[in-house]
Design a protein around this motif. Structure first.
Motif, PDB file in Angstrom:
ATOM      1  N   VAL A 130       0.834  -1.200   0.000  1.00  0.00           N
ATOM      2  CA  VAL A 130       0.000   0.000   0.000  1.00  0.00           C
ATOM      3  C   VAL A 130       0.870   1.252   0.000  1.00  0.00           C
ATOM      4  O   VAL A 130       0.638   2.187  -0.763  1.00  0.00           O
ATOM      5  CB  VAL A 130      -0.956  -0.009   1.219  1.00  0.00           C
ATOM      6  CG1 VAL A 130      -1.728   1.283   1.319  1.00  0.00           C
ATOM      7  CG2 VAL A 130      -1.895  -1.185   1.133  1.00  0.00           C
ATOM      8  N   TRP A 131       1.889   1.270   0.869  1.00  0.00           N
ATOM      9  CA  TRP A 131       2.773   2.431   0.930  1.00  0.00           C
ATOM     10  C   TRP A 131       3.588   2.566  -0.348  1.00  0.00           C
ATOM     11  O   TRP A 131       3.841   3.674  -0.816  1.00  0.00           O
ATOM     12  CB  TRP A 131       3.695   2.355   2.147  1.00  0.00           C
ATOM     13  CG  TRP A 131       3.011   2.820   3.380  1.00  0.00           C
ATOM     14  CD1 TRP A 131       2.483   2.054   4.370  1.00  0.00           C
ATOM     15  CD2 TRP A 131       2.738   4.173   3.747  1.00  0.00           C
ATOM     16  NE1 TRP A 131       1.894   2.854   5.329  1.00  0.00           N
ATOM     17  CE2 TRP A 131       2.047   4.153   4.977  1.00  0.00           C
ATOM     18  CE3 TRP A 131       3.006   5.405   3.156  1.00  0.00           C
ATOM     19  CZ2 TRP A 131       1.633   5.317   5.624  1.00  0.00           C
ATOM     20  CZ3 TRP A 131       2.595   6.555   3.803  1.00  0.00           C
ATOM     21  CH2 TRP A 131       1.909   6.499   5.022  1.00  0.00           C
ATOM     22  N   ASP A 132       3.989   1.456  -0.932  1.00  0.00           N
ATOM     23  CA  ASP A 132       4.751   1.491  -2.176  1.00  0.00           C
ATOM     24  C   ASP A 132       3.920   2.149  -3.282  1.00  0.00           C
ATOM     25  O   ASP A 132       4.412   3.009  -4.015  1.00  0.00           O
ATOM     26  CB  ASP A 132       5.152   0.066  -2.568  1.00  0.00           C
ATOM     27  CG  ASP A 132       6.239   0.034  -3.608  1.00  0.00           C
ATOM     28  OD1 ASP A 132       7.109   0.920  -3.581  1.00  0.00           O
ATOM     29  OD2 ASP A 132       6.219  -0.877  -4.448  1.00  0.00           O
ATOM     30  N   ALA A 133       2.668   1.772  -3.400  1.00  0.00           N
ATOM     31  CA  ALA A 133       1.782   2.357  -4.413  1.00  0.00           C
ATOM     32  C   ALA A 133       1.563   3.849  -4.139  1.00  0.00           C
ATOM     33  O   ALA A 133       1.575   4.673  -5.057  1.00  0.00           O
ATOM     34  CB  ALA A 133       0.443   1.618  -4.434  1.00  0.00           C
ATOM     35  N   TRP A 134       1.393   4.209  -2.871  1.00  0.00           N
ATOM     36  CA  TRP A 134       1.161   5.609  -2.514  1.00  0.00           C
ATOM     37  C   TRP A 134       2.394   6.461  -2.813  1.00  0.00           C
ATOM     38  O   TRP A 134       2.284   7.565  -3.341  1.00  0.00           O
ATOM     39  CB  TRP A 134       0.775   5.725  -1.040  1.00  0.00           C
ATOM     40  CG  TRP A 134       0.351   7.109  -0.678  1.00  0.00           C
ATOM     41  CD1 TRP A 134      -0.877   7.662  -0.847  1.00  0.00           C
ATOM     42  CD2 TRP A 134       1.162   8.135  -0.088  1.00  0.00           C
ATOM     43  NE1 TRP A 134      -0.885   8.965  -0.399  1.00  0.00           N
ATOM     44  CE2 TRP A 134       0.350   9.272   0.072  1.00  0.00           C
ATOM     45  CE3 TRP A 134       2.483   8.195   0.319  1.00  0.00           C
ATOM     46  CZ2 TRP A 134       0.820  10.461   0.611  1.00  0.00           C
ATOM     47  CZ3 TRP A 134       2.957   9.387   0.859  1.00  0.00           C
ATOM     48  CH2 TRP A 134       2.125  10.498   1.004  1.00  0.00           C
ATOM     49  N   LEU A 135       3.572   5.950  -2.501  1.00  0.00           N
ATOM     50  CA  LEU A 135       4.792   6.699  -2.783  1.00  0.00           C
ATOM     51  C   LEU A 135       5.018   6.861  -4.284  1.00  0.00           C
ATOM     52  O   LEU A 135       5.517   7.894  -4.733  1.00  0.00           O
ATOM     53  CB  LEU A 135       6.003   6.029  -2.117  1.00  0.00           C
ATOM     54  CG  LEU A 135       6.067   6.227  -0.601  1.00  0.00           C
ATOM     55  CD1 LEU A 135       7.112   5.313   0.020  1.00  0.00           C
ATOM     56  CD2 LEU A 135       6.353   7.681  -0.243  1.00  0.00           C
ATOM     57  N   ASP A 136       4.628   5.870  -5.071  1.00  0.00           N
ATOM     58  CA  ASP A 136       4.693   6.012  -6.530  1.00  0.00           C
ATOM     59  C   ASP A 136       3.740   7.111  -6.996  1.00  0.00           C
ATOM     60  O   ASP A 136       4.074   7.921  -7.862  1.00  0.00           O
ATOM     61  CB  ASP A 136       4.335   4.692  -7.224  1.00  0.00           C
ATOM     62  CG  ASP A 136       5.471   3.695  -7.173  1.00  0.00           C
ATOM     63  OD1 ASP A 136       6.616   4.095  -6.878  1.00  0.00           O
ATOM     64  OD2 ASP A 136       5.208   2.496  -7.424  1.00  0.00           O
ATOM     65  N   GLU A 137       2.549   7.144  -6.400  1.00  0.00           N
ATOM     66  CA  GLU A 137       1.574   8.191  -6.730  1.00  0.00           C
ATOM     67  C   GLU A 137       2.120   9.565  -6.335  1.00  0.00           C
ATOM     68  O   GLU A 137       1.979  10.534  -7.076  1.00  0.00           O
ATOM     69  CB  GLU A 137       0.254   7.903  -6.012  1.00  0.00           C
ATOM     70  CG  GLU A 137      -0.872   8.815  -6.403  1.00  0.00           C
ATOM     71  CD  GLU A 137      -2.168   8.510  -5.661  1.00  0.00           C
ATOM     72  OE1 GLU A 137      -3.057   9.368  -5.691  1.00  0.00           O
ATOM     73  OE2 GLU A 137      -2.288   7.427  -5.048  1.00  0.00           O
ATOM     74  N   LEU A 138       2.752   9.648  -5.174  1.00  0.00           N
ATOM     75  CA  LEU A 138       3.348  10.902  -4.714  1.00  0.00           C
ATOM     76  C   LEU A 138       4.458  11.349  -5.660  1.00  0.00           C
ATOM     77  O   LEU A 138       4.561  12.529  -5.991  1.00  0.00           O
ATOM     78  CB  LEU A 138       3.895  10.743  -3.294  1.00  0.00           C
ATOM     79  CG  LEU A 138       4.654  11.941  -2.722  1.00  0.00           C
ATOM     80  CD1 LEU A 138       3.719  13.140  -2.579  1.00  0.00           C
ATOM     81  CD2 LEU A 138       5.277  11.589  -1.381  1.00  0.00           C
ATOM     82  N   GLU A 139       5.260  10.409  -6.107  1.00  0.00           N
ATOM     83  CA  GLU A 139       6.347  10.718  -7.025  1.00  0.00           C
ATOM     84  C   GLU A 139       5.817  11.307  -8.336  1.00  0.00           C
ATOM     85  O   GLU A 139       6.466  12.155  -8.945  1.00  0.00           O
ATOM     86  CB  GLU A 139       7.141   9.440  -7.305  1.00  0.00           C
ATOM     87  CG  GLU A 139       8.585   9.669  -7.663  1.00  0.00           C
ATOM     88  CD  GLU A 139       9.356   8.363  -7.662  1.00  0.00           C
ATOM     89  OE1 GLU A 139       9.093   7.534  -8.554  1.00  0.00           O
ATOM     90  OE2 GLU A 139      10.198   8.180  -6.774  1.00  0.00           O
ATOM     91  N   ASP A 140       4.630  10.876  -8.760  1.00  0.00           N
ATOM     92  CA  ASP A 140       4.029  11.366  -9.996  1.00  0.00           C
ATOM     93  C   ASP A 140       3.274  12.684  -9.801  1.00  0.00           C
ATOM     94  O   ASP A 140       2.879  13.315 -10.780  1.00  0.00           O
ATOM     95  CB  ASP A 140       3.066  10.322 -10.578  1.00  0.00           C
ATOM     96  CG  ASP A 140       3.784   9.073 -11.041  1.00  0.00           C
ATOM     97  OD1 ASP A 140       4.998   9.145 -11.306  1.00  0.00           O
ATOM     98  OD2 ASP A 140       3.136   8.010 -11.120  1.00  0.00           O
ATOM     99  N   SER A 141       3.054  13.079  -8.546  1.00  0.00           N
ATOM    100  CA  SER A 141       2.305  14.311  -8.292  1.00  0.00           C
ATOM    101  C   SER A 141       3.255  15.506  -8.307  1.00  0.00           C
ATOM    102  O   SER A 141       4.468  15.359  -8.357  1.00  0.00           O
ATOM    103  CB  SER A 141       1.564  14.230  -6.948  1.00  0.00           C
ATOM    104  OG  SER A 141       2.427  14.539  -5.878  1.00  0.00           O
ATOM    105  N   GLN A 142       2.694  16.689  -8.218  1.00  0.00           N
ATOM    106  CA  GLN A 142       3.498  17.913  -8.211  1.00  0.00           C
ATOM    107  C   GLN A 142       3.966  18.305  -6.812  1.00  0.00           C
ATOM    108  O   GLN A 142       4.672  19.288  -6.650  1.00  0.00           O
ATOM    109  CB  GLN A 142       2.701  19.053  -8.828  1.00  0.00           C
ATOM    110  CG  GLN A 142       1.436  19.409  -8.073  1.00  0.00           C
ATOM    111  CD  GLN A 142       0.632  20.469  -8.782  1.00  0.00           C
ATOM    112  OE1 GLN A 142       1.152  21.225  -9.593  1.00  0.00           O
ATOM    113  NE2 GLN A 142      -0.650  20.531  -8.495  1.00  0.00           N
ATOM    114  N   PHE A 143       3.594  17.522  -5.800  1.00  0.00           N
ATOM    115  CA  PHE A 143       3.908  17.860  -4.424  1.00  0.00           C
ATOM    116  C   PHE A 143       4.968  16.931  -3.856  1.00  0.00           C
ATOM    117  O   PHE A 143       5.043  15.765  -4.221  1.00  0.00           O
ATOM    118  CB  PHE A 143       2.647  17.781  -3.554  1.00  0.00           C
ATOM    119  CG  PHE A 143       1.519  18.610  -4.079  1.00  0.00           C
ATOM    120  CD1 PHE A 143       1.606  19.992  -4.097  1.00  0.00           C
ATOM    121  CD2 PHE A 143       0.375  18.020  -4.583  1.00  0.00           C
ATOM    122  CE1 PHE A 143       0.575  20.766  -4.598  1.00  0.00           C
ATOM    123  CE2 PHE A 143      -0.658  18.779  -5.085  1.00  0.00           C
ATOM    124  CZ  PHE A 143      -0.566  20.160  -5.090  1.00  0.00           C
TER     125      PHE A 143
END
Length: 163
Positions: free
Chosen positions: A62-75
């Motif tokens: 779950v955290w791995d997927a979230w960190l990938d999403e964060l990496e793709d975001s502008q924040f």
């Protein structure tokens, strides 16, 4: 970002040698037994993020997927943390915090007065005002008295809507 699994015992030869295994998306405890027999410890490679929880084999996917999403975001993680704190929320990788941030994001501005001036100029035709009035608007006062209740600043220059 790669997730590593290794030994967490400081005196272990594997730990001292830096031996670790790259974890794949299929996290199974049986797949990651360390040769030393110690309890495995998860960590991220090239990650300067201090996560609010300890990564375990149960929550790593779950955290791995979230960190990938964060990496793709502008924040960045610091901005997300401050945004969550402003809302008095915990960072939950299964929640919708990043999408709510995207929705609430207004823009990046030099300061509060600049934000107030640009926002009001977009909403109202200030050319209708005589120059003697329009040229003497205290934009910081507009922020302080009116806009700070509907918007807030994260970091030093990122503006978000409260609505």
């Amino acid at each position: 970002m790669e997730l590593l699994i290794g030994c967490d015992v400081a005196t272990c030869e594997d730990y001292l040698a830096g031996n670790s295994i790259i974890v794949t998306p299929e996290y199974d405890v049986e797949d990651y037994e360390l040769p030393c027999g110690h309890e495995p410890k998860l960590s991220y490679v090239d990650c300067d993020v201090e996560l609010p929880v300890e990564i375990t084999l149960e929550n790593a996917a779950v955290w791995d997927a979230w960190l990938d999403e964060l990496e793709d975001s502008q924040f960045d993680f610091e901005t997300v943390t401050e945004f969550a704190n402003n809302l008095s929320e915990e960072i939950d990788p299964e929640g919708d915090l990043l999408s709510r941030m995207e929705d609430a994001y207004v823009g990046q501005y030099y300061d509060e007065a600049t934000f107030a001036e640009e926002l009001i100029t977009e909403c109202y035709d200030l050319d209708q005002l005589p120059g003697i009035i329009a040229n003497h608007i205290d934009w910081q006062a507009v922020w302080d008295c009116e806009l700070r209740f509907d918007y807030y600043v994260v970091g030093v220059d990122l503006f978000f809507s409260n609505n």
